[in-house]
Motif scaffolding. Sequence first.
Motif, PDB file in Angstrom:
ATOM      1  N   UNK A 201     -21.177  29.210   0.405  1.00 51.53           N
ATOM      2  CA  UNK A 201     -23.228  29.075   0.726  1.00 51.53           C
ATOM      3  C   UNK A 201     -22.460  27.014   0.356  1.00 51.53           C
ATOM      4  N   UNK A 202     -22.506  27.108  -1.372  1.00 51.59           N
ATOM      5  CA  UNK A 202     -22.449  26.466  -2.279  1.00 51.59           C
ATOM      6  C   UNK A 202     -21.421  24.881  -1.656  1.00 51.59           C
ATOM      7  N   UNK A 203     -20.516  25.203  -1.028  1.00 51.03           N
ATOM      8  CA  UNK A 203     -19.959  24.136   0.241  1.00 51.03           C
ATOM      9  C   UNK A 203     -21.169  23.476   0.861  1.00 51.03           C
ATOM     10  N   UNK A 204     -21.954  24.363   1.631  1.00 50.37           N
ATOM     11  CA  UNK A 204     -22.851  24.103   2.533  1.00 50.37           C
ATOM     12  C   UNK A 204     -23.751  23.187   2.317  1.00 50.37           C
ATOM     13  N   UNK A 205     -24.471  23.680   0.947  1.00 55.69           N
ATOM     14  CA  UNK A 205     -25.696  22.939   0.610  1.00 55.69           C
ATOM     15  C   UNK A 205     -24.977  21.657  -0.842  1.00 55.69           C
ATOM     16  N   UNK A 206     -23.883  21.685  -0.658  1.00 50.95           N
ATOM     17  CA  UNK A 206     -23.592  20.146  -1.005  1.00 50.95           C
ATOM     18  C   UNK A 206     -23.165  19.609   0.293  1.00 50.95           C
ATOM     19  N   UNK A 207     -23.009  20.152   1.320  1.00 47.05           N
ATOM     20  CA  UNK A 207     -23.263  19.149   2.668  1.00 47.05           C
ATOM     21  C   UNK A 207     -24.081  18.344   2.574  1.00 47.05           C
ATOM     22  N   UNK A 208     -25.012  19.301   2.361  1.00 50.75           N
ATOM     23  CA  UNK A 208     -26.028  18.925   2.516  1.00 50.75           C
ATOM     24  C   UNK A 208     -27.038  18.245   2.078  1.00 50.75           C
ATOM     25  N   UNK A 209     -26.782  17.926   1.146  1.00 52.00           N
ATOM     26  CA  UNK A 209     -27.445  17.704   0.027  1.00 52.00           C
ATOM     27  C   UNK A 209     -27.070  15.936   0.173  1.00 52.00           C
ATOM     28  N   UNK A 210     -25.274  15.941   0.698  1.00 51.67           N
ATOM     29  CA  UNK A 210     -25.081  14.326   0.781  1.00 51.67           C
ATOM     30  C   UNK A 210     -25.773  13.615   1.608  1.00 51.67           C
ATOM     31  N   UNK A 211     -25.708  14.948   3.126  1.00 52.28           N
ATOM     32  CA  UNK A 211     -27.157  14.375   4.035  1.00 52.28           C
ATOM     33  C   UNK A 211     -27.455  13.495   3.929  1.00 52.28           C
ATOM     34  N   UNK A 212     -28.242  14.405   3.282  1.00 53.69           N
ATOM     35  CA  UNK A 212     -29.720  14.178   2.996  1.00 53.69           C
ATOM     36  C   UNK A 212     -29.716  13.410   1.897  1.00 53.69           C
ATOM     37  N   UNK A 213     -29.281  13.215   0.858  1.00 54.80           N
ATOM     38  CA  UNK A 213     -28.888  11.436   0.246  1.00 54.80           C
ATOM     39  C   UNK A 213     -28.693  10.383   1.049  1.00 54.80           C
ATOM     40  N   UNK A 214     -27.778  10.580   1.490  1.00 56.89           N
ATOM     41  CA  UNK A 214     -26.933   9.814   2.750  1.00 56.89           C
ATOM     42  C   UNK A 214     -28.478   8.967   3.657  1.00 56.89           C
ATOM     43  N   UNK A 215     -29.369   9.793   4.230  1.00 57.19           N
ATOM     44  CA  UNK A 215     -30.203   9.587   5.168  1.00 57.19           C
ATOM     45  C   UNK A 215     -31.101   8.950   4.603  1.00 57.19           C
ATOM     46  N   UNK A 216     -31.742   9.248   3.323  1.00 57.22           N
ATOM     47  CA  UNK A 216     -33.017   8.541   2.124  1.00 57.22           C
ATOM     48  C   UNK A 216     -32.451   7.000   1.775  1.00 57.22           C
ATOM     49  N   UNK A 217     -30.863   7.002   1.599  1.00 58.51           N
ATOM     50  CA  UNK A 217     -30.858   5.293   1.411  1.00 58.51           C
ATOM     51  C   UNK A 217     -30.236   4.759   2.426  1.00 58.51           C
ATOM     52  N   UNK A 218     -30.234   4.908   3.961  1.00 62.41           N
ATOM     53  CA  UNK A 218     -30.770   4.157   5.704  1.00 62.41           C
ATOM     54  C   UNK A 218     -31.662   3.197   5.998  1.00 62.41           C
ATOM     55  N   UNK A 219     -31.840   2.786   6.190  1.00 66.81           N
ATOM     56  CA  UNK A 219     -32.975   1.764   6.403  1.00 66.81           C
ATOM     57  C   UNK A 219     -33.568   2.093   7.928  1.00 66.81           C
ATOM     58  N   UNK A 220     -34.764   2.716   8.345  1.00 64.29           N
ATOM     59  CA  UNK A 220     -35.601   3.125   9.436  1.00 64.29           C
ATOM     60  C   UNK A 220     -35.403   1.840  10.285  1.00 64.29           C
TER      61      UNK A 220
END
Length: 72
Positions: free
Chosen positions: A53-72
């Motif tokens: 479960x923690x692996x999945x949550x960490x993966x989701x955190x990384x994806x969110x962080x990467x999405x925030x860093x992407x310009x729209x």
Amino acid sequence: MTEQNPGPDVAALSYEEAREQLIAVVGKLEAGGASLEESLALWERGEALAARCEEWLEGARKRLAAARDQPL
């Protein structure tokens, strides 16, 4: 000593599957009545499920962080 089948490989479980199995393991441990050996096997399974479960949550955190860093 009877070998128990822990079910599907933990690494192959989705977050939801791992979470549901973890809830079931906790329920069995809280209910009591299992032998020491069974309780240890349940504990080990629970630890593996919690880590998944923690692996999945960490993966989701990384994806969110990467999405925030992407310009729209």
